[in-house]
Design an enzyme around this catalytic site. Structure first.
Site, short mmCIF file in Angstrom:
data_model
loop_
_atom_site.label_atom_id
_atom_site.label_comp_id
_atom_site.label_asym_id
_atom_site.label_seq_id
_atom_site.Cartn_x
_atom_site.Cartn_y
_atom_site.Cartn_z
N LYS A 95 6.18 -4.83 -2.30
CA LYS A 95 7.61 -4.62 -2.07
C LYS A 95 7.93 -4.52 -0.58
CE LYS A 95 11.84 -3.74 -3.36
NZ LYS A 95 12.65 -4.85 -3.89
N GLU A 133 16.69 -19.30 -3.06
CA GLU A 133 16.47 -17.96 -3.60
C GLU A 133 16.13 -18.00 -5.08
OE1 GLU A 133 16.58 -13.74 -4.37
OE2 GLU A 133 15.92 -15.07 -2.76
N LYS A 179 12.66 -16.54 -6.71
CA LYS A 179 12.62 -15.56 -7.78
C LYS A 179 11.74 -16.04 -8.94
CE LYS A 179 14.91 -12.13 -6.31
NZ LYS A 179 14.34 -12.45 -4.99
N HIS A 216 15.68 -38.04 -0.72
CA HIS A 216 14.79 -38.17 0.44
C HIS A 216 13.39 -37.65 0.14
CE1 HIS A 216 17.98 -39.50 3.10
NE2 HIS A 216 18.74 -38.56 2.58
N CYS A 228 0.84 -1.19 0.00
CA CYS A 228 0.00 0.00 0.00
C CYS A 228 0.88 1.25 0.00
CB CYS A 228 -0.96 0.05 1.18
SG CYS A 228 -2.11 -1.33 1.29
N ASN A 242 -2.60 2.27 5.65
CA ASN A 242 -1.73 1.11 5.46
C ASN A 242 -1.76 0.31 6.75
OD1 ASN A 242 -1.03 2.25 3.03
ND2 ASN A 242 1.05 2.80 3.64
N GLY A 243 -1.86 -1.01 6.66
CA GLY A 243 -1.83 -1.84 7.85
C GLY A 243 -3.13 -2.61 8.03
N ARG A 287 5.58 -0.63 -4.50
CA ARG A 287 5.17 -1.30 -3.27
C ARG A 287 4.13 -2.39 -3.54
NH1 ARG A 287 6.38 2.27 1.29
NH2 ARG A 287 4.72 1.32 2.51
N GLU A 345 8.08 -15.94 -7.91
CA GLU A 345 7.57 -14.59 -7.71
C GLU A 345 7.11 -13.92 -9.00
OE1 GLU A 345 9.60 -12.23 -4.09
OE2 GLU A 345 11.01 -12.88 -5.62
N TRP A 397 -3.18 -2.59 -1.48
CA TRP A 397 -2.87 -4.01 -1.62
C TRP A 397 -3.82 -4.74 -0.69
CZ3 TRP A 397 -1.14 -8.15 1.34
CH2 TRP A 397 -0.55 -9.22 0.65
#
Length: 604
Positions: free
Chosen positions: A599, A476, A480, A499, A2, A98-99, A27, A483, A74
């Site tokens: 973000k 990572e 990526k 395994h 947001c 925001n929040g 963001r 995402e 968001w």
């Protein structure tokens, strides 16, 4: 996550608000809106989707006024619809937020009993309903806002605008960041300095629990107890070129390409004079343990750093996901440091974990990209990673800069604990100084990486494998790819393949093996052979020596320059980033603003 912007100006604010919101697009958001007061009348415009939809709406249905607030949302409560978009309004009050308001259901029931009904599915609307309730009972706008804040549970940054008040905004911060910008007869409010950068370079950051009455004449700030508070006005120096694409198709591409430059800047900053120069007071010699805490990509940076701290400094390390850390109430030995890693410095779970550790450890240390952030300000020692503004949601240059700063910390710890002598330190620093050159060589391999990515883009599932410090890089790399391309991907330690994950291998599954020619290379190749025996399509990422030894039978080979084993995790981040980027481009996804992601994650 947001974005908030507010302006008390001398000019029409609608275009100013929209431009400021554009600077907050990084963001992540799914709807946007603005509200203004014009001739004493409060009005608003809202639209679902990208900001261009709001801009189009304002062309056909303009919103005049020189006082206004804006928001990119968001979704947390309710789908992305116009009725759920911000600003929310009830009677004479409009709010952006925001929040999360945790007690909104109880408040909503209370307000419904008073005859005030909601229109949206959001928690935020409860804030305006409550403020309206207080104003209906005779409170002035300032009083109503303060009374409302006292009733709210949760984390929030809030900005209020009122009918009939063209020279007043009320701002409040609890958990989520908020900054006040000072102009010449104008005042501004924003989620962060990026939103305000073209408008002013004089910023006041609200501290935890603060609320502020903003007028064109200035700002009156009160702390969480209601007392008048003096907060410093700081001058920001924000390089505007860092938030432009500079000819690249996407911010992510630009930020990948910037890595040699920003890492070179950072290593010069921390190693002037042939030593590792960290702030005074950091003494690793007598520590029993280091606790590293972070979320997402920063968590993988911490997992990598664990290898460095334990091998270079014989310093035991515990690595935790911030969202899990404080809930298990871990015991914290007195002779320990707690290190918190966050790109934004505002990550809600990481900040909550930091506060849990206060008074439990010798020092709170943060590794952040924003030195004025909440996490930095609440730490005993804050180490900037010096990556510059990172706009792409999928972190790239911030990740490698985090790795570099954590490695420098590990080297300092090794020296202080008697594990690294002057000669060895000099050799390590020489390697670090040469790293940007190796990164440039790696970036020159982009055409080959892009070709491999185009083939990977056709897959539905992808596995990443790595051993030692390449294991966090496998995690990572998978993150990526997930995402930004929306391809299902998982990272595994190579030795874990048999395994369970080996059951997934068939001819449709690309397996990306991160394997520099190091001490663990032969074991990784053995695992790779197991994949090929089951018709898995191996993409081997290695150096020339590794390619010569193990390329037979692989689907594709990506050859990187040879690098010291200590630095391989930083260098091998680049092909992982480029594979994800070019796979996303091939699929046509929104690279810089992938769906459902933000973000800066400022809610738990």
């Amino acid at each position: 996550m947001c974005g908030i912007v507010g302006v008390l100006g001398d000019h029409e604010v609608a275009p100013i608000l929209v431009e400021a919101l554009k600077r907050l697009e990084y963001r992540g958001y799914d709807s946007a809106g603005i509200a203004t007061v014009n001739g004493g009348r409060l009005d608003r415009r809202r639209a679902v989707g990208k900001l261009v939809n709001l801009s189009d709406l304002l062309v056909h249905d303009p919103l005049p006024g020189k006082a206004g607030i804006g928001h990119t949302r968001w979704a947390t409560h309710g789908a992305a619809t116009v009725k759920n978009a911000h600003p929310h309004r009830s009677g004479p009050v409009s709010v952006v937020h925001n929040g999360i308001i945790e007690n909104f259901r109880e408040l909503r029931q209370e307000l419904a009993a008073a005859g005030i009904s909601c229109e949206s599915e959001t928690d935020t609307e409860t804030v305006v309903m409550l403020a309206r309730h207080y104003m209906d009972h005779g409170m002035a706008p300032r009083e109503a806002a303060v009374a409302t804040l006292a009733r709210l549970d949760g984390a929030f940054a809030l900005l209020f605008l009122f009918d009939g008040e063209e020279d007043l905004m009320v701002a409040a911060r609890r958990g989520s960041p908020l900054a006040i910008g000072h102009g010449d007869g104008e005042m501004f409010v924003g989620s962060d300095a990026i939103a305000l950068a073209p408008l002013t370079d004089r910023i006041t950051y609200l501290e935890e629990g603060d609320y502020a009455f903003v007028t064109r004449a200035g700002v009156e700030i009160h702390d969480a107890e209601g007392r008048r508070a003096n907060r410093e006005v700081t001058r920001i120096q924000l390089d505007q070129t860092r938030i432009e694409k500079a000819g690249y198709k996407h911010f992510m591409a630009k930020e990948i390409a910037e890595q040699p430059v920003v890492l070179a800047d950072a290593v010069r900053h921390y190693t002037a004079g042939g030593a590792v120069n960290l702030p005074e007071g950091l003494d690793f010699a007598g520590l029993d343990r280091l606790t590293l805490v972070a979320c997402g990509t920063a968590y993988y940076a911490c997992l990598t750093a664990k290898y460095w701290f334990e091998s270079l400094a014989a310093l035991p390390c515990e690595v935790d996901i911030a969202s899990e850390f404080r809930y298990r109430e871990p015991p914290m030995p007195g002779k320990s440091y707690a290190v918190f890693v966050s790109q934004s410095g505002e990550t809600a779970d990481t900040l909550a974990a930091l506060r849990f550790c206060k008074e439990k450890v010798e020092k709170i240390v943060s590794v952040v990209n924003v030195p004025t952030s909440s996490i930095a300000r609440e730490s005993d020692v804050a180490l900037p990673i010096l990556a510059g503004v990172e706009v792409g949601v999928a972190s790239t240059k911030a990740f490698t800069c985090q790795l570099q700063v954590l490695l420098l910390m590990a080297l300092k710890a090794g020296v202080q604990r008697g594990r690294i002598d002057a000669k060895a330190l000099s050799a390590h620093l020489a390697d670090l100084a040469a790293l940007p050159g190796l990164m440039n060589q790696t970036l020159s391999r982009e055409p080959a990486i892009a070709a491999a990515a185009a083939a990977i883009a056709e897959a539905q599932d992808v596995l990443f494998l790595g051993r030692g410090a390449m294991f966090p890089l496998a995690l990572e790399g998978a993150l990526k790819l997930k995402e930004i391309s929306y391809i299902h991907a998982e990272g595994y330690a190579s030795g874990e393949l048999k395994h369970g994950p080996i059951a997934l291998i068939d001819k449709t599954v690309p397996v990306i093996v991160l394997a520099p020619r190091d001490a663990l290379f032969d074991k990784t190749v053995s695992n790779m052979q197991e994949v090929m025996a089951r018709h898995g399509k191996v993409v081997l990422v290695t150096d020339a020596a590794g390619a010569k030894e193990a390329s037979e039978g692989t689907w594709k080979v990506l050859t990187l320059p040879e690098a010291p084993a200590l630095l391989a995790p930083i260098l091998y981040a680049i092909p992982a980033q480029l594979l994800a980027y070019h796979a996303a481009v091939a699929k046509g996804t929104d690279v810089d603003q992938p769906r459902n992601l933000a973000k800066s994650v400022t809610v738990e």
